[in-house]
Scaffold this motif. Structure first.
Motif, short mmCIF file in Angstrom:
data_model
loop_
_atom_site.label_atom_id
_atom_site.label_comp_id
_atom_site.label_asym_id
_atom_site.label_seq_id
_atom_site.Cartn_x
_atom_site.Cartn_y
_atom_site.Cartn_z
N ARG A 69 0.76 -1.33 -0.03
CA ARG A 69 0.10 0.10 -0.01
C ARG A 69 0.89 1.17 0.05
NH1 ARG A 69 -1.15 3.16 4.31
NH2 ARG A 69 -0.47 1.49 5.96
N LEU A 70 2.01 1.03 0.63
CA LEU A 70 2.94 2.46 0.61
C LEU A 70 3.62 2.70 -0.42
CD1 LEU A 70 3.96 1.83 4.50
CD2 LEU A 70 2.31 3.77 3.87
N GLY A 71 4.00 1.37 -1.07
CA GLY A 71 4.92 1.46 -2.25
C GLY A 71 6.33 1.16 -2.03
N ILE A 72 6.45 0.37 -0.84
CA ILE A 72 7.92 0.01 -0.52
C ILE A 72 8.16 -1.22 -1.19
CG2 ILE A 72 9.35 -0.10 1.38
CD1 ILE A 72 7.69 1.32 3.17
N PRO A 73 9.20 -1.25 -2.01
CA PRO A 73 9.49 -2.49 -2.81
C PRO A 73 10.55 -3.41 -1.78
CG PRO A 73 10.76 -0.66 -3.67
CD PRO A 73 9.71 -0.16 -2.75
N GLU A 74 10.32 -4.67 -2.40
CA GLU A 74 11.09 -5.60 -1.60
C GLU A 74 12.90 -5.62 -1.90
OE1 GLU A 74 9.88 -9.64 -2.59
OE2 GLU A 74 7.76 -9.50 -1.79
N ASP A 75 13.13 -4.91 -3.11
CA ASP A 75 14.48 -4.96 -3.38
C ASP A 75 15.14 -3.65 -2.73
OD1 ASP A 75 13.46 -2.84 -4.85
OD2 ASP A 75 14.45 -3.40 -6.66
N CYS A 76 14.62 -3.14 -1.70
CA CYS A 76 15.20 -1.78 -1.08
C CYS A 76 15.65 -2.22 0.56
CB CYS A 76 14.47 -0.53 -1.33
SG CYS A 76 13.11 -0.46 -0.10
N TRP A 77 15.39 -3.41 0.86
CA TRP A 77 15.59 -3.70 2.26
C TRP A 77 15.73 -5.37 2.23
CZ3 TRP A 77 12.15 -6.88 4.61
CH2 TRP A 77 10.82 -7.33 4.10
N ASP A 78 16.61 -5.57 3.51
CA ASP A 78 16.96 -6.98 3.73
C ASP A 78 16.48 -7.64 4.94
OD1 ASP A 78 19.55 -7.43 1.90
OD2 ASP A 78 20.06 -5.55 2.77
#
Length: 288
Positions: A69-78
């Protein structure tokens, strides 16, 4: 003296890991900041690891559910750790007893989900204040209208009963778009002012940093940078852990930094930091 930088990329080669705050840095409660997402993505592409570290009172799995919903993609965090994760450990270990009064909104009910490692522990039962052995505070019941003062009477009763308050979110306030609301930390602080005992597990307190290191399997000597807009949570936590910090001036303290949220006024910034008694290693208007 803090050093104002233009972009994370200018200092990124000096660090292996980021402990990055979410609200106010990566999103505003409504949507992600595209420049922040790209900065984290670029750090990972350069070989670094990103641990999102938030004082949200919910377990990390519940927080991740909102990333789409917020638009935080999986490829920017571990990895992600929440104040809820750290506080859950304390709750199921019995820090405030097994019969607890939950002071918080229904959206935080996930805090009471039993983690896998605590499946065999005695049950936690939510009860009314008069029957409670302790308090679990995840925020006001109605964050749109209530302040800590609205709980004076109930907290006075709790203090007289000698109840400890487990604070699942040490933040005092948070901004939702243009709206500022009180968090559990404000109520916990007020309870202490009334003579009660509050227990904290999120930033700036050690348990959440220990949990982050375990989830990333960090090695001795890893170079870590803390990023956040909370001077008393993110930056104080970094100082307490002996970790370099990057202060996001365009978040909670934006009104003190001049007219341009992206470019803090150096003089105003130094004056404000002097009043806080904390000196972050670096500062930037917005994470980018």
């Amino acid at each position: 003296m803090t050093r104002i930088i233009d972009a994370l990329s200018g200092i990124a080669p000096n660090y292996d890991v980021l402990f990055c705050d979410l609200w106010g840095c990566v999103h505003n409660g409504i949507s992600a900041y595209p420049a922040a997402v790209e900065a984290l993505r670029a750090f990972r592409q350069g070989g670094g690891q990103v641990c999102l570290m938030t004082n949200a009172p919910r377990p990390s799995a519940r927080v991740i559910e909102g990333f789409g919903r917020l638009g935080i993609p999986e490829d920017c965090w571990d990895a992600i750790v929440t104040s809820g994760d750290a506080a859950q450990d304390a709750l199921f270990a019995g820090a405030v007893g097994r019969r607890v009064w939950h002071l918080g909104p229904e959206k935080d009910d996930g805090f009471f989900d039993v983690p896998a490692e605590w499946q065999n522990a005695p049950a936690i039962k939510r009860v009314e204040l008069e029957d409670a052995e302790g308090i679990v505070c995840t925020g006001p019941f109605d964050e749109d209208t209530e302040t800590p003062e609205d709980y004076r009477g109930r907290l006075m009763i709790a203090r007289q009963k000698g109840l400890k308050l487990l604070c699942a979110n040490p933040d005092i306030v948070v901004d939702v778009g243009e709206r500022r609301i009180y968090c559990a930390g404000a109520i916990a602080e007020f309870y202490q002012e009334l003579g009660g005992t509050s227990l904290y597990f999120g930033k700036p307190h050690p348990p959440i940093y220990d949990l982050a290191r375990r989830r990333l399997n960090l090695w001795d000597g890893a170079r870590v940078l803390v990023i956040g807009d909370g001077i008393r949570t993110d930056i104080a936590g970094g100082v307490g852990e002996g970790i370099d910090s990057l202060f996001i001036t365009g978040g909670l303290a934006a009104e003190h930094m001049g007219d341009d949220v992206d470019k803090p006024d150096p003089v105003l910034l130094e004056q404000w930091l002097a009043g806080q008694g904390l000196d972050p290693t670096f500062s930037i208007g917005r994470l980018r």
